[in-house]
Design a protein around this motif. Structure first.
Motif, PDB file in Angstrom:
ATOM      1  N   GLN A 287       0.790  -1.228   0.209  1.00 59.83           N
ATOM      2  CA  GLN A 287      -0.023   0.092  -0.197  1.00 59.83           C
ATOM      3  C   GLN A 287       1.263   1.960   0.062  1.00 59.83           C
TER       4      GLN A 287
ATOM      5  N   SER B 140      -4.348   2.966  -2.096  1.00 59.31           N
ATOM      6  CA  SER B 140      -5.225   2.686  -0.932  1.00 59.31           C
ATOM      7  C   SER B 140      -5.300   1.528  -0.604  1.00 59.31           C
ATOM      8  N   ALA B 141      -6.274   0.986   0.455  1.00 59.49           N
ATOM      9  CA  ALA B 141      -6.369   0.151   1.367  1.00 59.49           C
ATOM     10  C   ALA B 141      -7.392  -0.393   0.014  1.00 59.49           C
ATOM     11  N   ASP B 142      -8.647   0.797  -0.856  1.00 58.22           N
ATOM     12  CA  ASP B 142      -9.915   0.030  -1.176  1.00 58.22           C
ATOM     13  C   ASP B 142      -9.398  -0.162  -2.626  1.00 58.22           C
ATOM     14  N   HIS B 143      -7.972   0.495  -2.997  1.00 57.68           N
ATOM     15  CA  HIS B 143      -8.093   0.019  -4.506  1.00 57.68           C
ATOM     16  C   HIS B 143      -6.891  -0.848  -4.265  1.00 57.68           C
TER      17      HIS B 143
END
Length: 280
Positions: free
Chosen positions: A155, A159-162
């Motif tokens: 990361q 981002s974490a979502d990506h």
């Protein structure tokens, strides 16, 4: 009746010199001309220093990773709908635009450019030069995609979502048995090879040619060894598969499929159509 079958085609009478010039500028190069353009380009690449090939190939591996990064950024913002893959597929084209229009060394392009000099002059020296270029570019491409996959997995660049979206996309791309990956790699190799063949006649349309053809690879679910290696590395680094599976289950089958599609199918056909003319 006058036999004019051997006469060279000329513009009709009544055109001014400027108009004749305009016709010549709009006339697409013949298959023989395109073949020679690519052969000369390939000959120059075969003569490049090893260090240049490695740096260019590494840069290509890094740049093509923009595909999975862009796909993940798009996918993270879209709902789960039937049209989702069609939109996400546009992200796949980004890395190829950077690499191909940036004149970086991409392995699947060399299945045409590096092979035509060998097909035209099949000497031991040319075969050795081709294998040297293939090995250097492939290893450098893999190193570039691996570096970006490491940065993604930790990361550092998304981002974490990506990251979650990228892992989901990688899992889908690698969800095929090795033989199926090989078969899906053949169209990808063929399509990327067509880019190298079309670009000499692009006349300013290079961007759209790259986008159109690589978008077809994306929505077709075809296996591209370099772009797909980034997904394979990411999945292995994230614990979604083993490195052995990433290499043996995707990278090697996709590599073989790309070579068959790019060299075994497209390049052989492209060279075969002009061989009688260039041997006259």
């Amino acid at each position: 009746m006058v036999d004019d079958t051997n006469k060279e085609a000329k513009p009709v009478d009544g055109l001014s010199a400027d108009e004749i010039d305009a016709v010549a500028q709009r006339k697409a190069g013949s298959a023989k001309v395109v073949h020679e353009v690519i052969r000369l380009q390939g000959d120059e690449e075969l003569d490049r220093p090893l260090a240049s090939l490695i740096f260019s190939g590494f840069a290509a591996g890094v740049a093509i990773s923009a595909s999975i990064l862009t796909e993940a950024a798009i996918a993270a913002r879209l709902p789960d709908a039937p049209w989702r893959e069609l939109v996400v597929g546009f992200g796949y084209t980004v890395g190829f635009v950077l690499v191909i229009l940036g004149n970086l060394q991409l392995f699947t392009e060399t299945t045409v450019t590096a092979v035509l000099p060998v097909a035209t002059h099949p000497t031991r020296r040319n075969v050795g030069r081709m294998l040297r270029l293939w090995a250097a570019v492939l290893v450098a491409n893999m190193a570039g995609t691996f570096l970006v996959a490491v940065l993604m997995a930790h990361q550092l660049i998304l981002s974490a979502d990506h990251l979650k979206a990228a892992i989901e996309l990688s899992r889908t791309a690698l969800d095929h048995p090795p033989m199926e990956v090989l078969l899906l790699g053949m169209p990808a190799g063929f399509l990327v090879a067509t880019i190298a063949w079309i670009l000499p006649n692009a006349r300013g349309g290079e961007f759209w040619i790259v986008v159109l053809i690589t978008y077809a690879i994306a929505i077709g679910g075809f296996s591209h060894v370099v772009a797909g290696s980034g997904e394979a590395w990411l999945l292995a680094l994230s614990g979604g598969t083993s490195f052995a599976s990433a290499i043996g289950g995707f990278i090697l089958p996709a590599l073989l499929g790309n070579i068959i599609g790019g060299t075994g199918l497209f390049t052989v056909l492209a060279h075969g159509q002009v061989r009688p003319e260039i041997e006259e």
